[in-house]
Design a protein around this motif. Structure first.
Motif, PDB file in Angstrom:
ATOM      1  N   THR A 137      -5.736  76.072  52.376  1.00  0.00           N
ATOM      2  CA  THR A 137      -4.604  75.263  52.810  1.00  0.00           C
ATOM      3  C   THR A 137      -3.604  75.038  51.675  1.00  0.00           C
ATOM      4  O   THR A 137      -3.969  75.073  50.494  1.00  0.00           O
ATOM      5  CB  THR A 137      -5.087  73.893  53.321  1.00  0.00           C
ATOM      6  N   PRO A 138      -2.341  74.805  52.012  1.00  0.00           N
ATOM      7  CA  PRO A 138      -1.339  74.568  50.965  1.00  0.00           C
ATOM      8  C   PRO A 138      -1.703  73.428  50.022  1.00  0.00           C
ATOM      9  O   PRO A 138      -1.531  73.554  48.802  1.00  0.00           O
ATOM     10  CB  PRO A 138      -0.068  74.254  51.772  1.00  0.00           C
ATOM     11  N   ASP A 139      -2.196  72.312  50.572  1.00  0.00           N
ATOM     12  CA  ASP A 139      -2.562  71.187  49.715  1.00  0.00           C
ATOM     13  C   ASP A 139      -3.678  71.563  48.749  1.00  0.00           C
ATOM     14  O   ASP A 139      -3.663  71.196  47.568  1.00  0.00           O
ATOM     15  CB  ASP A 139      -2.994  69.986  50.564  1.00  0.00           C
ATOM     16  N   ALA A 140      -4.661  72.311  49.270  1.00  0.00           N
ATOM     17  CA  ALA A 140      -5.789  72.712  48.417  1.00  0.00           C
ATOM     18  C   ALA A 140      -5.344  73.695  47.343  1.00  0.00           C
ATOM     19  O   ALA A 140      -5.804  73.622  46.196  1.00  0.00           O
ATOM     20  CB  ALA A 140      -6.896  73.322  49.278  1.00  0.00           C
ATOM     21  N   ILE A 141      -4.430  74.604  47.690  1.00  0.00           N
ATOM     22  CA  ILE A 141      -3.923  75.558  46.693  1.00  0.00           C
ATOM     23  C   ILE A 141      -3.150  74.815  45.608  1.00  0.00           C
ATOM     24  O   ILE A 141      -3.293  75.098  44.411  1.00  0.00           O
ATOM     25  CB  ILE A 141      -3.022  76.615  47.356  1.00  0.00           C
ATOM     26  N   THR A 142      -2.321  73.878  46.027  1.00  0.00           N
ATOM     27  CA  THR A 142      -1.537  73.107  45.069  1.00  0.00           C
ATOM     28  C   THR A 142      -2.438  72.371  44.087  1.00  0.00           C
ATOM     29  O   THR A 142      -2.210  72.385  42.862  1.00  0.00           O
ATOM     30  CB  THR A 142      -0.632  72.093  45.805  1.00  0.00           C
ATOM     31  N   LYS A 143      -3.482  71.744  44.601  1.00  0.00           N
ATOM     32  CA  LYS A 143      -4.414  70.999  43.741  1.00  0.00           C
ATOM     33  C   LYS A 143      -5.188  71.943  42.834  1.00  0.00           C
ATOM     34  O   LYS A 143      -5.350  71.693  41.640  1.00  0.00           O
ATOM     35  CB  LYS A 143      -5.369  70.186  44.610  1.00  0.00           C
ATOM     36  N   TRP A 144      -5.667  73.054  43.395  1.00  0.00           N
ATOM     37  CA  TRP A 144      -6.465  74.016  42.629  1.00  0.00           C
ATOM     38  C   TRP A 144      -5.629  74.660  41.514  1.00  0.00           C
ATOM     39  O   TRP A 144      -6.029  74.684  40.351  1.00  0.00           O
ATOM     40  CB  TRP A 144      -6.998  75.080  43.581  1.00  0.00           C
ATOM     41  N   ALA A 145      -4.465  75.203  41.874  1.00  0.00           N
ATOM     42  CA  ALA A 145      -3.624  75.868  40.882  1.00  0.00           C
ATOM     43  C   ALA A 145      -3.055  74.867  39.877  1.00  0.00           C
ATOM     44  O   ALA A 145      -2.919  75.184  38.689  1.00  0.00           O
ATOM     45  CB  ALA A 145      -2.486  76.623  41.569  1.00  0.00           C
ATOM     46  N   GLY A 146      -2.756  73.664  40.364  1.00  0.00           N
ATOM     47  CA  GLY A 146      -2.267  72.633  39.455  1.00  0.00           C
ATOM     48  C   GLY A 146      -3.298  72.277  38.403  1.00  0.00           C
ATOM     49  O   GLY A 146      -2.968  71.990  37.246  1.00  0.00           O
ATOM     50  N   GLY A 147      -4.570  72.310  38.794  1.00  0.00           N
ATOM     51  CA  GLY A 147      -5.639  72.056  37.834  1.00  0.00           C
ATOM     52  C   GLY A 147      -5.799  73.183  36.832  1.00  0.00           C
ATOM     53  O   GLY A 147      -6.017  72.948  35.637  1.00  0.00           O
ATOM     54  N   LEU A 148      -5.684  74.420  37.310  1.00  0.00           N
ATOM     55  CA  LEU A 148      -5.818  75.570  36.414  1.00  0.00           C
ATOM     56  C   LEU A 148      -4.690  75.616  35.381  1.00  0.00           C
ATOM     57  O   LEU A 148      -4.913  75.945  34.216  1.00  0.00           O
ATOM     58  CB  LEU A 148      -5.805  76.875  37.226  1.00  0.00           C
ATOM     59  N   PHE A 149      -3.478  75.323  35.830  1.00  0.00           N
ATOM     60  CA  PHE A 149      -2.300  75.454  34.964  1.00  0.00           C
ATOM     61  C   PHE A 149      -1.626  74.100  34.772  1.00  0.00           C
ATOM     62  O   PHE A 149      -0.403  73.978  34.848  1.00  0.00           O
ATOM     63  CB  PHE A 149      -1.318  76.451  35.587  1.00  0.00           C
ATOM     64  N   SER A 150      -2.414  73.087  34.498  1.00  0.00           N
ATOM     65  CA  SER A 150      -1.919  71.705  34.482  1.00  0.00           C
ATOM     66  C   SER A 150      -0.853  71.454  33.423  1.00  0.00           C
ATOM     67  O   SER A 150       0.002  70.591  33.598  1.00  0.00           O
ATOM     68  CB  SER A 150      -3.086  70.738  34.273  1.00  0.00           C
ATOM     69  N   ASP A 151      -0.890  72.200  32.342  1.00  0.00           N
ATOM     70  CA  ASP A 151       0.040  71.946  31.240  1.00  0.00           C
ATOM     71  C   ASP A 151       1.141  72.998  31.137  1.00  0.00           C
ATOM     72  O   ASP A 151       1.811  73.106  30.111  1.00  0.00           O
ATOM     73  CB  ASP A 151      -0.726  71.876  29.914  1.00  0.00           C
ATOM     74  N   ARG A 152       1.346  73.781  32.238  1.00  0.00           N
ATOM     75  CA  ARG A 152       2.299  74.884  32.151  1.00  0.00           C
ATOM     76  C   ARG A 152       3.142  74.971  33.414  1.00  0.00           C
ATOM     77  O   ARG A 152       2.689  74.650  34.511  1.00  0.00           O
ATOM     78  CB  ARG A 152       1.556  76.208  31.940  1.00  0.00           C
ATOM     79  N   ASN A 153       4.352  75.457  33.249  1.00  0.00           N
ATOM     80  CA  ASN A 153       5.265  75.612  34.375  1.00  0.00           C
ATOM     81  C   ASN A 153       5.164  77.029  34.917  1.00  0.00           C
ATOM     82  O   ASN A 153       5.981  77.906  34.614  1.00  0.00           O
ATOM     83  CB  ASN A 153       6.704  75.318  33.930  1.00  0.00           C
ATOM     84  N   VAL A 154       4.154  77.270  35.733  1.00  0.00           N
ATOM     85  CA  VAL A 154       3.957  78.615  36.291  1.00  0.00           C
ATOM     86  C   VAL A 154       4.579  78.750  37.681  1.00  0.00           C
ATOM     87  O   VAL A 154       4.499  79.799  38.292  1.00  0.00           O
ATOM     88  CB  VAL A 154       2.462  78.976  36.348  1.00  0.00           C
ATOM     89  N   ARG A 155       5.170  77.694  38.190  1.00  0.00           N
ATOM     90  CA  ARG A 155       5.820  77.689  39.511  1.00  0.00           C
ATOM     91  C   ARG A 155       4.772  77.856  40.625  1.00  0.00           C
ATOM     92  O   ARG A 155       4.793  78.812  41.397  1.00  0.00           O
ATOM     93  CB  ARG A 155       6.917  78.753  39.598  1.00  0.00           C
ATOM     94  N   VAL A 156       3.891  76.894  40.694  1.00  0.00           N
ATOM     95  CA  VAL A 156       2.807  76.899  41.681  1.00  0.00           C
ATOM     96  C   VAL A 156       3.306  77.041  43.118  1.00  0.00           C
ATOM     97  O   VAL A 156       2.664  77.711  43.938  1.00  0.00           O
ATOM     98  CB  VAL A 156       1.925  75.641  41.514  1.00  0.00           C
TER      99      VAL A 156
END
Length: 515
Positions: free
Chosen positions: A438-457
């Motif tokens: 789901t979009p919410d789950a992807i946002t949370k998952w990717a946000g955790g992986l790249f929490s300190d970087r602007n990768v444009r989740v």
């Protein structure tokens, strides 16, 4: 020409097709008494029925499971050393006993063992046999995934049968279980539904989904149609997304040095076309002879899936006619071949490129596969972002699904309950660190992986909705053999040794003969 890593889901799917499924299928079906059985209720599964507490959908009554069934089959083909299957033990229903349950799991004697030559499986009435691609490291912490389910279903034991090998060996191991009378109740697989269903190894899900009102709307419907259905029936449900090109990636530092604006964030943006991508790659490219000190475009995705951008395909929708010599296909592969043969912004097969590919910091544009996110997250010094695939007729990502399927064991009702649990809350996806549903789950998952970087989740989140399914030719029974014909032709195309029209016209009769 650049090859996709051997760990990609595609290569595993291709390996699967080399096992000779037609031969295995006749043996397996004989052992199972025909095709997969319809969902059936059994008294031993009452404790693990879905929360609706209704009887399982049934078209015929099933026989009661024996108190214990043991099966030992020596395989004709040995594999490399496999993980030992440490089956998880039943936990109590009280959350307070979770640590004790974990201890019990680690101390329990294994009753499901996978070695290089033998599978031995013992099951009790009510057990759930789960045949799954799990590594040795994942099995060490499997109780974090399975334990809570067992706690919620007191007295139920999930026997995990881990396999982690080539698709060929995994299919052979599954076949030994089926022919020995101990088929699994749940199967986790890196491939489409047809791989298992065409051999009678799976139970259709339609009746279960209808009864429990399971939400199919959470999936990209194009991907679900390709990955989940076989001959009009639903045989698989995705629990995570993968693929060879979930998005493009660009090196922000190199873009800035070249004076380039960053690619847009929206899939289908009219400003990000194939020509725009090519123009950016030309400004990023640094080539001396056949040596790249900086690669403009490492790859535009898996070449077999590129026709989706042109809204065309290698094969007709009924899978009966090869259509690779159509004009849209020629246009697609002319553009693909020109990247290296004409403009040389992508490598030819004999070119020298930076080690570590995009992660070297010397590649401007590339694509990211579903297996690469953790590695990218660890490369903290690389300033990169996600970007959409360029728009031709459409823009879309190269996404496929990692699936769960009901087997044909004695407790498929329990397998269905476990399947719903593993899909719910993205439990299995997060356990394996895969792209969740789901979009919410992807946002949370990717946000955790790249929490300190602007990768444009958000680009990655939107990639699932924009996904274009794999070309249907990849699901034909002889694709492995076809691929041996296609791959060298694509290399010659990239190297400028053949035109797209000549290449595709030459391939058509070969591929048609293999259908």
């Amino acid at each position: 020409m650049p090859r996709l890593p051997a760990t990609s889901s595609l290569s595993r799917r291709d390996a699967l097709r080399a096992v000779g499924l037609a031969a295995l299928g006749s043996v397996a079906l004989a052992a199972c008494g025909g095709s997969a059985a319809a969902p059936a209720a059994a008294s031993t599964t009452a404790s693990i029925a879905p929360a609706t507490t209704q009887a399982a959908p049934s078209s015929a009554s099933s026989s009661a499971a024996p108190a214990s069934t043991t099966s030992a089959v020596t395989e004709a083909t040995t594999s490399s050393t496999s993980s030992t299957a440490a089956a998880t033990s039943a936990a109590t229903s009280s959350p307070a006993t979770s640590s004790a349950a974990a201890a019990s799991t680690s101390q329990a004697a294994s009753t499901a063992t996978a070695t290089s030559s033998t599978l031995v499986v013992t099951r009790r009435a009510g057990d759930i046999l789960y045949f799954a691609e799990f590594s040795g490291d994942q099995m060490k912490v499997i109780d974090t995934l399975i334990g809570p389910f067992q706690q919620a279903h007191a007295g139920t034991k999930v026997e995990v049968i881990p396999v982690y090998d080539s698709g060929v060996i995994e299919m052979q191991k599954l076949t030994t279980l089926v022919v020995s009378g101990t088929p699994p109740d749940l199967i986790k697989w890196t491939g489409g539904a047809s791989s298992m269903a065409q051999n009678g190894f799976t139970t259709p899900l339609d009746a279960y989904v209808a009864r429990d009102k399971f939400d199919l709307a959470q999936y990209n419907q194009k991907v679900l149609k390709v990955a989940g259905y076989y001959q009009g029936k639903l045989h698989a449900l995705p629990f995570a997304y993968g693929g060879n090109g979930l998005a493009m990636v660009y090196n922000r530092t190199l873009f800035q040095h070249a004076g380039l604006a960053e690619p847009p964030t929206a899939w289908g943006d009219a400003s990000w076309t194939w020509d725009a991508m090519l123009a950016a790659a030309q400004k990023l490219n640094k080539l001396n002879g056949n040596t790249f000190s900086q690669v403009g475009l490492l790859q535009p995705g898996y070449y077999m899936d590129l026709p989706q951008l042109w809204q065309t395909s290698w094969i007709s929708s009924d899978l009966k006619t090869i259509t690779c010599d159509s004009q849209p296909m020629i246009d697609c592969y002319t553009n693909y071949g020109d990247l290296s043969a004409k403009y040389h912004v992508a490598p030819m097969s004999t070119d020298k490129t930076p080690d570590k590919g995009f992660l070297s910091g010397a590649v401007g544009l590339a694509t990211i596969g579903g297996w690469e996110f953790t590695t990218y997250a660890k490369t903290s010094s690389l300033d990169f972002g996600f970007a959409p695939f360029p728009k031709v007729q459409v823009s879309g990502s190269q996404v496929n699904a990692t699936i769960l399927q009901l087997g044909t064991g004695k407790n498929v009702d329990g397998g269905w309950a476990l399947m719903q649990y593993l899909i719910g809350g993205s439990r299995q996806a997060l356990f394996e660190n895969r792209v969740p549903l789901t979009p919410d789950a992807i946002t949370k998952w990717a946000g955790g992986l790249f929490s300190d970087r602007n990768v444009r989740v958000p680009v990655l989140v939107d990639a699932i909705a924009a996904a274009l399914p794999d070309d249907p030719i990849l699901f034909t029974k002889n694709w492995t053999t076809m691929n041996k014909a296609v791959d060298p032709v694509m290399t010659n195309l990239q190297d400028g040794k053949v035109t797209a029209q000549t290449a595709l016209s030459g391939l058509k009769p070969t591929l048609q003969a293999l259908l």
